[in-house]
Write an enzyme that holds these catalytic residues in place. Structure first.
Site, mmCIF file in Angstrom:
data_model
loop_
_atom_site.group_PDB
_atom_site.id
_atom_site.type_symbol
_atom_site.label_atom_id
_atom_site.label_comp_id
_atom_site.label_asym_id
_atom_site.label_seq_id
_atom_site.Cartn_x
_atom_site.Cartn_y
_atom_site.Cartn_z
ATOM 1 N N HIS A 37 0.832 -1.220 0.000
ATOM 2 C CA HIS A 37 0.000 0.000 0.000
ATOM 3 C C HIS A 37 0.863 1.265 0.000
ATOM 4 O O HIS A 37 0.423 2.305 0.478
ATOM 5 C CB HIS A 37 -0.941 0.033 1.206
ATOM 6 C CG HIS A 37 -1.711 -1.241 1.413
ATOM 7 N ND1 HIS A 37 -2.949 -1.472 0.849
ATOM 8 C CD2 HIS A 37 -1.397 -2.373 2.093
ATOM 9 C CE1 HIS A 37 -3.379 -2.668 1.197
ATOM 10 N NE2 HIS A 37 -2.441 -3.251 1.950
ATOM 11 N N GLU A 93 10.103 7.903 -16.813
ATOM 12 C CA GLU A 93 8.725 8.310 -17.150
ATOM 13 C C GLU A 93 8.345 7.810 -18.538
ATOM 14 O O GLU A 93 7.210 7.393 -18.781
ATOM 15 C CB GLU A 93 8.611 9.833 -17.077
ATOM 16 C CG GLU A 93 8.734 10.345 -15.649
ATOM 17 C CD GLU A 93 8.940 11.847 -15.577
ATOM 18 O OE1 GLU A 93 8.311 12.463 -14.729
ATOM 19 O OE2 GLU A 93 9.720 12.399 -16.353
ATOM 20 N N LYS A 126 16.418 21.454 -11.443
ATOM 21 C CA LYS A 126 15.727 20.196 -11.702
ATOM 22 C C LYS A 126 16.612 19.135 -12.363
ATOM 23 O O LYS A 126 17.447 19.431 -13.203
ATOM 24 C CB LYS A 126 14.502 20.432 -12.606
ATOM 25 C CG LYS A 126 13.342 21.139 -11.938
ATOM 26 C CD LYS A 126 12.770 20.430 -10.724
ATOM 27 C CE LYS A 126 11.908 19.240 -11.081
ATOM 28 N NZ LYS A 126 10.667 19.586 -11.753
ATOM 29 N N SER A 174 15.305 21.105 -16.560
ATOM 30 C CA SER A 174 14.137 21.919 -16.883
ATOM 31 C C SER A 174 14.608 23.164 -17.617
ATOM 32 O O SER A 174 15.680 23.702 -17.323
ATOM 33 C CB SER A 174 13.427 22.320 -15.587
ATOM 34 O OG SER A 174 12.667 23.495 -15.791
#
Ligand code: ARG
Length: 468
Positions: free
Chosen positions: A158, A292, A285, A279
């Site tokens: 979980h 992804e 970043k 970024s």
């Protein structure tokens, strides 16, 4: 467009331009040119054996197919070609080389079996390549495990800290998933590795081909058993798409784990500069774009499987042009699959686990609770009662903001009579260190250091077998 056709006698006028453009498949099925020419060479030899071609003619055709295959290595070979599909393209090229003799190659052969043969030849190789790249990824996971043999991390259910495990144990979970994927790709490879020629359009060829000889020449394991099934069947495409879909699901879950683990919130995993991007606006970043994309591209492969399932559902027996839609789905899924395996391997090879934060996460939470309850039941307390009393210890600790290491044998013995029995509190105090409780999980498949060492050795052995 309007190229040569392998049909036309019964037509009074040609196809409309809209239809030609709509049905044109050369742009994607040109990838089958290698398979198409190899299959056609074997077919020329079969035609010689049944007396349709002389030795000399079969030799000339075979040589011409060889030339076409070599010329096709130049990508511009297909530029501007108007032919409706790769089979027609190859026959036109053949005509340019051997003139009228080309007209004999299609004797007793249909494009329905030809496209099955070509796709099977292509897929047989693509499956084997997928298996080998999958084995490379599995090797990278074992190397990653080897770089951090004793690292302890919280395992989750979980997405809540559950029990401590060794980092190699976590990686071995993915090794198992990929080992099953390897078997699924092996099944896909075998499903494709059956020789369909001789089936004709659907009823079987009118020429007594030695189908076993064709299969031997092309390295197939067996020949298909029913001509109608051949024209109707794309199960072997589904098999690859299913194997790829499950494998991409595994990659997407690995990607999701590592996106989390490399976040500032977790702070466990350092992804290399080579697999992250910055970024355009925010100078600080370092984004996990490679992971992804692995997660995102899984959707694409799952889409391909679904598209193919829908395309085949309810088609009347046998061949229908709908089935031409298989190739773009298959090629795209295989390209995505292969690239994703390379990507995941590269991420794994360059990732570094920072061992401190996950150990601290394990130590600061109550992942040892199960170890304590199990120890109590080893001392004779029924597990349900043990669960209750450890639950109370956790509740009290959470209220007081007390971590496991802030308890010791004396304070435990004072907390509850169950802990005060002879030898118990000392035993429990030892188990407040998550690395101690792990040692009890010595069952096969468990996370004790000895079980994991054994599992790692077995995994390396299995990987060797996958590669042989
Ligand atoms: N291009 C077709 C396919 O990919 C193969 C040709 C069979 N065409 C036909 N009309 N029977 O399925």
């Amino acid at each position: 467009m309007s190229g040569m056709k392998l049909w036309g006698g019964r037509f009074e006028s040609g196809p409309s331009e809209v239809f030609e453009r709509y049905s044109w498949s050369l742009d994607f099925d040109k990838r089958l040119v290698d398979a198409d020419t190899r299959g056609s060479q074997a077919f020329a030899h079969a035609l010689r054996r049944v007396g349709i071609l002389t030795e000399e003619e079969a030799g000339r055709l075979s040589g011409a197919f060889e030339e076409i295959r070599q010329e096709a290595e130049n990508p511009s070979y297909f530029d501007g070609a108007p032919d409706e599909d790769v089979h027609t393209f190859v026959i036109r090229k053949l005509k340019e080389k051997v003139a009228d003799l080309a007209g004999k190659i299609h004797t007793g052969r249909s494009r329905n079996e030809q496209v099955s043969l070509d796709t099977r030849l292509w897929l047989r190789e693509a499956s084997a390549l997928t298996q080998s790249k999958l084995a490379d990824l599995m090797a990278a996971l074992l190397d990653f495990a080897g770089r951090h043999p004793n690292a302890t991390v919280p395992g989750y259910t979980h997405l809540r800290r559950a029990q401590a495990v060794l980092w190699p144990h976590y990686l071995l979970a993915y090794f198992e998933m990929f080992a099953r994927d390897w078997q699924r790709f092996d099944h896909a490879r075998r499903a494709a590795n059956v020789m369909p020629l001789g089936s004709g359009a659907l009823a079987g060829s009118g020429f007594p081909f030695d189908r076993e000889a064709i299969a031997r020449e092309l390295g197939f394991e067996a020949v298909t058993r029913n001509s109608m099934d051949v024209s109707a069947d794309r199960d072997f495409v589904l098999d690859y798409l299913y194997a790829a879909s499950v494998c991409m699901i595994h990659l997407s879950r690995l990607a999701e784990d590592w996106i989390l683990y490399s976040s500032e919130e977790f702070g466990w995993l350092e992804l290399s500069d080579g697999v992250t991007s910055g970024s355009s606006l925010m100078p600080q970043k370092k984004n996990p774009d490679s992971l992804e994309l692995l997660r995102g591209k899984s959707g694409r492969v799952l889409g391909g499987l679904n598209a193919m399932l829908f395309i085949l559902k309810g088609l009347p027996t046998t061949y229908n042009r709908d089935m031409q839609e298989d190739k773009e789905q298959l090629f795209d899924a295989a390209d995505t699959m292969l690239a994703s395996l390379d990507m995941a391997r590269t991420v794994a090879e360059s990732a570094v686990l920072k061992e401190g934060p996950p150990l601290a996460a394990a130590e600061q939470s109550w992942v040892v609770a199960t170890d304590l309850a199990e120890a109590l039941s080893r001392h004779g307390l029924p597990f349900h009662a043990a669960h209750q009393v450890v639950g109370r210890l956790v509740l009290e600790s959470v209220r007081a903001g007390r971590t496991p290491s802030q308890w010791d044998a004396a304070s435990l013995a004072a907390f509850a009579p169950e802990f005060a029995r002879p030898g118990v509190s000392e035993d429990l105090a030892r188990l407040l260190d998550p690395r101690e409780g792990m040692k009890t999980r010595v069952v096969k498949g468990g996370t004790s250091p000895s079980s994991v060492a054994e599992a790692l050795a077995e995994a390396a052995e299995r990987l060797r077998a996958f590669r042989s």
